[in-house]
Scaffold this motif. Structure first.
Motif, PDB file in Angstrom:
ATOM      1  N   ARG A  30     -10.073 -62.436  16.815  1.00 12.28           N
ATOM      2  CA  ARG A  30     -10.241 -63.519  15.832  1.00 12.28           C
ATOM      3  C   ARG A  30      -9.050 -64.469  15.849  1.00 12.28           C
ATOM      4  N   GLU A  31      -7.843 -63.940  15.803  1.00 13.05           N
ATOM      5  CA  GLU A  31      -6.645 -64.773  15.714  1.00 13.05           C
ATOM      6  C   GLU A  31      -6.385 -65.581  16.989  1.00 13.05           C
ATOM      7  N   LEU A  32      -6.744 -65.024  18.142  1.00  9.93           N
ATOM      8  CA  LEU A  32      -6.523 -65.726  19.400  1.00  9.93           C
ATOM      9  C   LEU A  32      -7.751 -66.494  19.872  1.00  9.93           C
ATOM     10  N   ASN A  33      -8.828 -66.389  19.095  1.00 12.17           N
ATOM     11  CA  ASN A  33     -10.066 -67.102  19.407  1.00 12.17           C
ATOM     12  C   ASN A  33     -10.555 -66.799  20.828  1.00 12.17           C
ATOM     13  N   ARG A  34     -10.548 -65.512  21.150  1.00 12.78           N
ATOM     14  CA  ARG A  34     -11.015 -65.036  22.453  1.00 12.78           C
ATOM     15  C   ARG A  34     -12.002 -63.918  22.237  1.00 12.78           C
ATOM     16  N   GLY A  35     -12.968 -63.793  23.119  1.00  9.20           N
ATOM     17  CA  GLY A  35     -13.938 -62.713  23.035  1.00  9.20           C
ATOM     18  C   GLY A  35     -13.286 -61.359  23.222  1.00  9.20           C
ATOM     19  N   LYS A  36     -13.861 -60.356  22.603  1.00  6.32           N
ATOM     20  CA  LYS A  36     -13.311 -59.000  22.679  1.00  6.32           C
ATOM     21  C   LYS A  36     -13.250 -58.471  24.107  1.00  6.32           C
ATOM     22  N   GLU A  37     -14.114 -58.993  24.965  1.00  2.00           N
ATOM     23  CA  GLU A  37     -14.137 -58.520  26.356  1.00  2.00           C
ATOM     24  C   GLU A  37     -12.866 -58.904  27.122  1.00  2.00           C
ATOM     25  N   HIS A  38     -12.051 -59.762  26.545  1.00  2.00           N
ATOM     26  CA  HIS A  38     -10.820 -60.191  27.196  1.00  2.00           C
ATOM     27  C   HIS A  38      -9.630 -59.277  26.896  1.00  2.00           C
ATOM     28  N   PHE A  39      -9.799 -58.292  26.035  1.00  2.01           N
ATOM     29  CA  PHE A  39      -8.698 -57.456  25.565  1.00  2.01           C
ATOM     30  C   PHE A  39      -8.818 -56.023  26.059  1.00  2.01           C
ATOM     31  N   SER A  40      -7.664 -55.388  26.125  1.00  2.00           N
ATOM     32  CA  SER A  40      -7.600 -53.934  26.268  1.00  2.00           C
ATOM     33  C   SER A  40      -6.548 -53.437  25.276  1.00  2.00           C
ATOM     34  N   VAL A  41      -6.764 -52.220  24.778  1.00  2.00           N
ATOM     35  CA  VAL A  41      -5.862 -51.632  23.786  1.00  2.00           C
ATOM     36  C   VAL A  41      -5.582 -50.192  24.197  1.00  2.00           C
ATOM     37  N   SER A  42      -4.315 -49.831  24.253  1.00  2.00           N
ATOM     38  CA  SER A  42      -3.956 -48.438  24.521  1.00  2.00           C
ATOM     39  C   SER A  42      -3.094 -47.920  23.377  1.00  2.00           C
ATOM     40  N   ILE A  43      -3.167 -46.609  23.193  1.00  2.00           N
ATOM     41  CA  ILE A  43      -2.347 -45.943  22.186  1.00  2.00           C
ATOM     42  C   ILE A  43      -1.575 -44.840  22.889  1.00  2.00           C
ATOM     43  N   VAL A  44      -0.259 -44.875  22.745  1.00  2.00           N
ATOM     44  CA  VAL A  44       0.617 -43.928  23.422  1.00  2.00           C
ATOM     45  C   VAL A  44       1.337 -43.098  22.369  1.00  2.00           C
ATOM     46  N   ASP A  45       1.205 -41.789  22.470  1.00  2.00           N
ATOM     47  CA  ASP A  45       1.942 -40.885  21.587  1.00  2.00           C
ATOM     48  C   ASP A  45       3.357 -40.703  22.125  1.00  2.00           C
ATOM     49  N   VAL A  46       4.334 -40.883  21.261  1.00  2.00           N
ATOM     50  CA  VAL A  46       5.741 -40.701  21.632  1.00  2.00           C
ATOM     51  C   VAL A  46       6.358 -39.752  20.609  1.00  2.00           C
ATOM     52  N   SER A  47       6.947 -38.673  21.088  1.00  2.00           N
ATOM     53  CA  SER A  47       7.525 -37.691  20.179  1.00  2.00           C
ATOM     54  C   SER A  47       8.704 -38.283  19.413  1.00  2.00           C
ATOM     55  N   GLN A  48       8.971 -37.722  18.259  1.00  2.00           N
ATOM     56  CA  GLN A  48      10.088 -38.185  17.436  1.00  2.00           C
ATOM     57  C   GLN A  48      11.410 -38.073  18.207  1.00  2.00           C
ATOM     58  N   ASP A  49      11.547 -37.032  19.000  1.00  2.00           N
ATOM     59  CA  ASP A  49      12.772 -36.832  19.787  1.00  2.00           C
ATOM     60  C   ASP A  49      12.977 -37.929  20.829  1.00  2.00           C
ATOM     61  N   GLU A  50      11.899 -38.531  21.309  1.00  2.00           N
ATOM     62  CA  GLU A  50      11.984 -39.558  22.347  1.00  2.00           C
ATOM     63  C   GLU A  50      11.889 -40.982  21.802  1.00  2.00           C
ATOM     64  N   TRP A  51      11.627 -41.119  20.501  1.00  2.00           N
ATOM     65  CA  TRP A  51      11.360 -42.434  19.906  1.00  2.00           C
ATOM     66  C   TRP A  51      12.478 -43.444  20.131  1.00  2.00           C
ATOM     67  N   LYS A  52      13.720 -43.053  19.845  1.00  2.00           N
ATOM     68  CA  LYS A  52      14.833 -43.990  19.962  1.00  2.00           C
ATOM     69  C   LYS A  52      14.957 -44.505  21.395  1.00  2.00           C
ATOM     70  N   GLU A  53      14.941 -43.600  22.348  1.00  2.00           N
ATOM     71  CA  GLU A  53      15.126 -43.981  23.744  1.00  2.00           C
ATOM     72  C   GLU A  53      13.942 -44.773  24.305  1.00  2.00           C
ATOM     73  N   LYS A  54      12.738 -44.296  24.061  1.00  2.00           N
ATOM     74  CA  LYS A  54      11.557 -44.889  24.702  1.00  2.00           C
ATOM     75  C   LYS A  54      10.977 -46.090  23.964  1.00  2.00           C
ATOM     76  N   VAL A  55      11.148 -46.134  22.645  1.00  2.00           N
ATOM     77  CA  VAL A  55      10.510 -47.212  21.880  1.00  2.00           C
ATOM     78  C   VAL A  55      11.537 -48.087  21.174  1.00  2.00           C
ATOM     79  N   TYR A  56      12.341 -47.508  20.310  1.00  2.00           N
ATOM     80  CA  TYR A  56      13.254 -48.313  19.495  1.00  2.00           C
ATOM     81  C   TYR A  56      14.207 -49.143  20.345  1.00  2.00           C
ATOM     82  N   ASP A  57      14.912 -48.508  21.261  1.00  2.00           N
ATOM     83  CA  ASP A  57      15.908 -49.219  22.065  1.00  2.00           C
ATOM     84  C   ASP A  57      15.282 -50.203  23.053  1.00  2.00           C
ATOM     85  N   LYS A  58      14.097 -49.886  23.572  1.00  2.00           N
ATOM     86  CA  LYS A  58      13.481 -50.712  24.612  1.00  2.00           C
ATOM     87  C   LYS A  58      12.525 -51.771  24.070  1.00  2.00           C
TER      88      LYS A  58
END
Length: 73
Positions: A30-58
């Motif tokens: 809706r916000e980008l005014n593009r059809g849903k077929e143009h998108f992909s969505v992934s969900i990645v689980d990241v452990s709390q122990d790895e959060w700072k290194e893999k997500v927060y810092d990067k």
């Protein structure tokens, strides 16, 4: 073609992840005014122990993160 990645702590089942991905897809389409077929969505689980290194810092500290969290690590 936008790709959206959601990184979060583990613990949600696939049904919950699918609902989240569909809700994000609906909003992005809706916000980008593009059809849903143009998108992909992934969900990645990241452990709390790895959060700072893999997500927060990067990713979270990056200038392209438009909404910063209310926490620091």
């Amino acid at each position: 073609m936008p790709h959206i990645t959601i990184e979060m702590y583990p613990g949600r089942d696939d049904e919950t992840k699918k609902r989240l991905a569909e809700a994000v897809l609906e909003t992005a389409s809706r916000e980008l005014n593009r059809g849903k077929e143009h998108f992909s969505v992934s969900i990645v689980d990241v452990s709390q122990d790895e959060w700072k290194e893999k997500v927060y810092d990067k990713v979270v500290k990056d200038k392209n993160t438009f909404i910063q969290p209310g926490y620091t690590v």
